[in-house]
Write a protein that holds these residues in place. Structure first.
Motif, PDB file in Angstrom:
ATOM      1  N   ILE A 184     103.753  15.609  35.369  1.00  0.00           N
ATOM      2  CA  ILE A 184     102.914  14.456  35.001  1.00  0.00           C
ATOM      3  C   ILE A 184     102.895  13.421  36.121  1.00  0.00           C
ATOM      4  O   ILE A 184     101.856  12.818  36.411  1.00  0.00           O
ATOM      5  CB  ILE A 184     103.407  13.810  33.690  1.00  0.00           C
ATOM      6  N   GLY A 185     104.052  13.216  36.758  1.00  0.00           N
ATOM      7  CA  GLY A 185     104.122  12.247  37.852  1.00  0.00           C
ATOM      8  C   GLY A 185     103.252  12.654  39.031  1.00  0.00           C
ATOM      9  O   GLY A 185     102.604  11.811  39.656  1.00  0.00           O
ATOM     10  N   LEU A 197      98.251  12.162  42.346  1.00  0.00           N
ATOM     11  CA  LEU A 197      96.935  12.651  42.753  1.00  0.00           C
ATOM     12  C   LEU A 197      95.806  11.761  42.243  1.00  0.00           C
ATOM     13  O   LEU A 197      94.726  11.729  42.837  1.00  0.00           O
ATOM     14  CB  LEU A 197      96.724  14.083  42.253  1.00  0.00           C
ATOM     15  N   SER A 198      96.066  11.034  41.138  1.00  0.00           N
ATOM     16  CA  SER A 198      95.021  10.195  40.538  1.00  0.00           C
ATOM     17  C   SER A 198      94.698   8.973  41.388  1.00  0.00           C
ATOM     18  O   SER A 198      93.686   8.313  41.179  1.00  0.00           O
ATOM     19  CB  SER A 198      95.466   9.722  39.147  1.00  0.00           C
ATOM     20  N   LYS A 199      95.594   8.646  42.334  1.00  0.00           N
ATOM     21  CA  LYS A 199      95.426   7.479  43.223  1.00  0.00           C
ATOM     22  C   LYS A 199      95.535   6.150  42.470  1.00  0.00           C
ATOM     23  O   LYS A 199      95.179   5.096  43.003  1.00  0.00           O
ATOM     24  CB  LYS A 199      94.080   7.521  43.969  1.00  0.00           C
ATOM     25  N   VAL A 200      96.000   6.181  41.211  1.00  0.00           N
ATOM     26  CA  VAL A 200      96.280   4.952  40.469  1.00  0.00           C
ATOM     27  C   VAL A 200      97.471   4.276  41.143  1.00  0.00           C
ATOM     28  O   VAL A 200      98.430   4.960  41.520  1.00  0.00           O
ATOM     29  CB  VAL A 200      96.612   5.272  38.995  1.00  0.00           C
ATOM     30  N   PRO A 201      97.455   2.944  41.328  1.00  0.00           N
ATOM     31  CA  PRO A 201      98.597   2.273  41.940  1.00  0.00           C
ATOM     32  C   PRO A 201      99.899   2.616  41.207  1.00  0.00           C
ATOM     33  O   PRO A 201      99.981   2.488  39.988  1.00  0.00           O
ATOM     34  CB  PRO A 201      98.252   0.776  41.787  1.00  0.00           C
ATOM     35  N   ALA A 202     100.894   3.068  41.958  1.00  0.00           N
ATOM     36  CA  ALA A 202     102.179   3.487  41.386  1.00  0.00           C
ATOM     37  C   ALA A 202     101.991   4.564  40.324  1.00  0.00           C
ATOM     38  O   ALA A 202     102.752   4.646  39.372  1.00  0.00           O
ATOM     39  CB  ALA A 202     102.916   2.298  40.797  1.00  0.00           C
ATOM     40  N   GLY A 203     100.971   5.392  40.496  1.00  0.00           N
ATOM     41  CA  GLY A 203     100.648   6.419  39.501  1.00  0.00           C
ATOM     42  C   GLY A 203     101.771   7.406  39.270  1.00  0.00           C
ATOM     43  O   GLY A 203     102.004   7.834  38.138  1.00  0.00           O
ATOM     44  N   ALA A 204     102.501   7.782  40.326  1.00  0.00           N
ATOM     45  CA  ALA A 204     103.597   8.738  40.176  1.00  0.00           C
ATOM     46  C   ALA A 204     104.657   8.201  39.229  1.00  0.00           C
ATOM     47  O   ALA A 204     105.151   8.918  38.350  1.00  0.00           O
ATOM     48  CB  ALA A 204     104.214   9.047  41.541  1.00  0.00           C
ATOM     49  N   LEU A 205     104.983   6.923  39.387  1.00  0.00           N
ATOM     50  CA  LEU A 205     106.019   6.309  38.545  1.00  0.00           C
ATOM     51  C   LEU A 205     105.524   6.107  37.116  1.00  0.00           C
ATOM     52  O   LEU A 205     106.189   6.504  36.156  1.00  0.00           O
ATOM     53  CB  LEU A 205     106.449   4.974  39.166  1.00  0.00           C
ATOM     54  N   SER A 206     104.360   5.477  36.952  1.00  0.00           N
ATOM     55  CA  SER A 206     103.877   5.147  35.609  1.00  0.00           C
ATOM     56  C   SER A 206     103.511   6.390  34.803  1.00  0.00           C
ATOM     57  O   SER A 206     103.810   6.472  33.606  1.00  0.00           O
ATOM     58  CB  SER A 206     102.680   4.189  35.690  1.00  0.00           C
TER      59      SER A 206
END
Length: 345
Positions: free
Chosen positions: A195-196, A201-210
Motif C-alpha cells: 500500500i505504501g 507512485l501516486s505522487k501524493v505528498p508523503a504518500g508512502a507514509l500516509s
C-alpha cells in the motif's frame, strides 16, 4: 563501503541515544553521530531509496496502533477532536509564519518545524518535500522536550486552580491479545510495503507514509493482526536519523546557533496554543479541564497519555484524540503546507 560505515555509525549512535534515554533517542543519537561523522569525513552516504522504506515503515507503525476500539470511541470524542485538530493546525501555521518572518528559514521549513505531528514523521516528510530537514528535526526536538518537560508544569497549575485534579480514569496501555508472531509481523510489513508503494507512485505528498498508515490501520481494524515491534521501529528511526545526518553541514550547525532566540518563541508559542485550545475544548464539551488540556497538548500519544493519567484526565479519551491528531497531521499537513507555500510565494 561508505554506506556500510554510515549504517554502523547510525546504529551505534541510535543505541547510545536509547541508552541515555534521550527523547526519540534512536533517531536523535543516529542523526548526531552520523552528522559528526559527515562533518569530519564528508563520507556519510544514505541512498534516497531508504527514504521511501523509512516512510513506509513509519506509516505501518502508526497504522498498527489503530484498533477497532479507537473507531468505536470516535463518536464521543469526534467534535472535540475536530476542534482540536482544526485549531491546532491554524495556530501552528501562524507560529510557523512568525518563525519564517523572524528567521532565515524558508516557509516550508518553518511550517514543518512547528508541525504538531511525530518528530520522525514530520522530519521525513519535510525531507521529501525539500525542506531543511536538519533544522526541522532540531525544532521538533525542542517541541518534544517542551511538551514533556515544560508544558505539564503549567497545565498542572491550571488544573489545580480549576479544582479538578481528581483522577477520572487511570491510563493503562491496552493489553492486546495479539501475539508478536513472525507471521503477523511479516503480514503487517507486506501490507505496509504494498500500500505504501502505491502511495509513493501516486505522487501524493508523503504518500508512502500516509498510504502505509491507512492500509495497515484498516488491516488491523478488521483482522487485529497489525504488529510492528519496538526494536524494528527503533531500527527505522536510526535509518531516518542517518538520512538527516548525511545532510547536516557546518553551515547548518552555525545557523542553528544563531536561531537560539527563536527557541523561546517556539516553546512559548506551543504553551500558549495548548492552553488556548484546551480552554476552548473545556468550554465547548463535557470534558474536565485536565482532559481538555492534555487532549490539546502537541506531544506523543503515549507520552501525553501517561502524563495525563497522573493529573486527573480521562486518559482513554486523551489517547484517542492524540491518535486522531497524529493521523490527521500526517495525512493532510503536507498537502496544506504545499498549498500555503505556493500561495505565499
Amino acid at each position: 563501503m561508505e554506506f556500510l560505515i554510515t549504517i554502523i555509525v547510525a546504529i551505534v549512535g541510535g543505541k547510545i541515544g536509547l541508552k541515555l534515554k534521550i527523547p526519540a533517542g534512536a533517531m536523535i543519537g543516529s542523526m548526531v553521530l552520523v552528522s559528526i561523522f559527515n562533518l569530519f569525513s564528508g563520507k556519510a552516504i544514505m541512498p534516497q531509496e531508504y527514504k521511501v522504506l523509512t516512510q513506509i515503515a513509519t506509516g505501518a507503525f502508526i497504522g498498527a496502533r489503530i484498533e477497532k476500539k479507537d473507531i468505536l470511541g470516535l463518536r464521543e470524542v469526534l467534535k472535540p477532536a475536530i476542534l482540536i485538530v482544526s485549531c491546532m493546525a491554524l495556530m501552528n501555521f501562524i507560529l510557523g509564519y512568525v518563525l519564517y518572518k523572524n528567521s532565515s528559514l524558508d516557509l516550508a521549513t518553518a511550517l514543518f518545524s512547528t508541525a504538531p505531528g511525530g518528530m520522525m514523521d514530520m522530519t521525513l516528510i519535510a525531507h521529501e518535500l525539500n525542506a531543511d530537514s536538519a533544522k526541522v528535526v532540531m525544532f521538533q526536538l525542542i517541541r518534544l522536550i517542551s511538551v514533556i518537560g515544560v508544558i505539564p508544569i503549567f497545565l498542572k497549575k491550571i488544573i489545580r486552580k480549576k479544582g479538578e485534579a481528581e483522577v477520572v480514569k487511570t491510563y493503562e496501555k491496552s493489553k492486546s491479545d495479539k501475539k508478536n508472531s513472525l507471521e503477523n509481523i511479516i503480514l503487517t510489513i507486506v501490507v505496509g510495503i504494498v500500500i505504501g508503494y502505491i502511495g509513493y507512485l501516486s505522487k501524493v505528498p508523503a504518500g508512502a507514509l500516509s498510504f502505509s498508515m491507512i492500509g495497515v490501520g484498516i488491516f488491523n481494524i478488521f483482522l487485529n493482526r497489525g504488529v510492528m515491534p519496538i526494536p524494528l521501529r527503533q531500527l527505522i528511526q536510526m535509518f531516518g536519523g542517518a538520512l538527516i545526518g548525511t545532510k547536516v553541514s557546518l553551515k547548518d550547525v552555525l545557523e542553528m546557533g544563531q536561531l537560539l532566540h527563536l527557541v523561546v518563541i517556539v516553546i512559548v508559542g506551543f504553551l500558549f496554543m495548548n492552553i488556548i485550545i484546551g480552554l476552548i475544548v473545556y468550554k465547548s464539551s463535557n470534558f474536565n479541564i485536565a482532559t481538555s488540556l492534555f487532549s490539546a497538548a502537541p506531544g506523543g500519544v503515549s507520552d501525553i497519555s501517561i502524563i495525563a493519567s497522573e493529573m486527573g484526565a480521562d486518559t482513554p479519551k486523551v489517547a484517542i484524540i492524540q491518535l486522531m491528531r497524529l493521523v490527521s497531521i500526517v495525512s493532510f499537513y503536507p498537502i496544506l503546507i504545499q498549498i500555503i507555500v505556493k500561495i505565499i510565494k
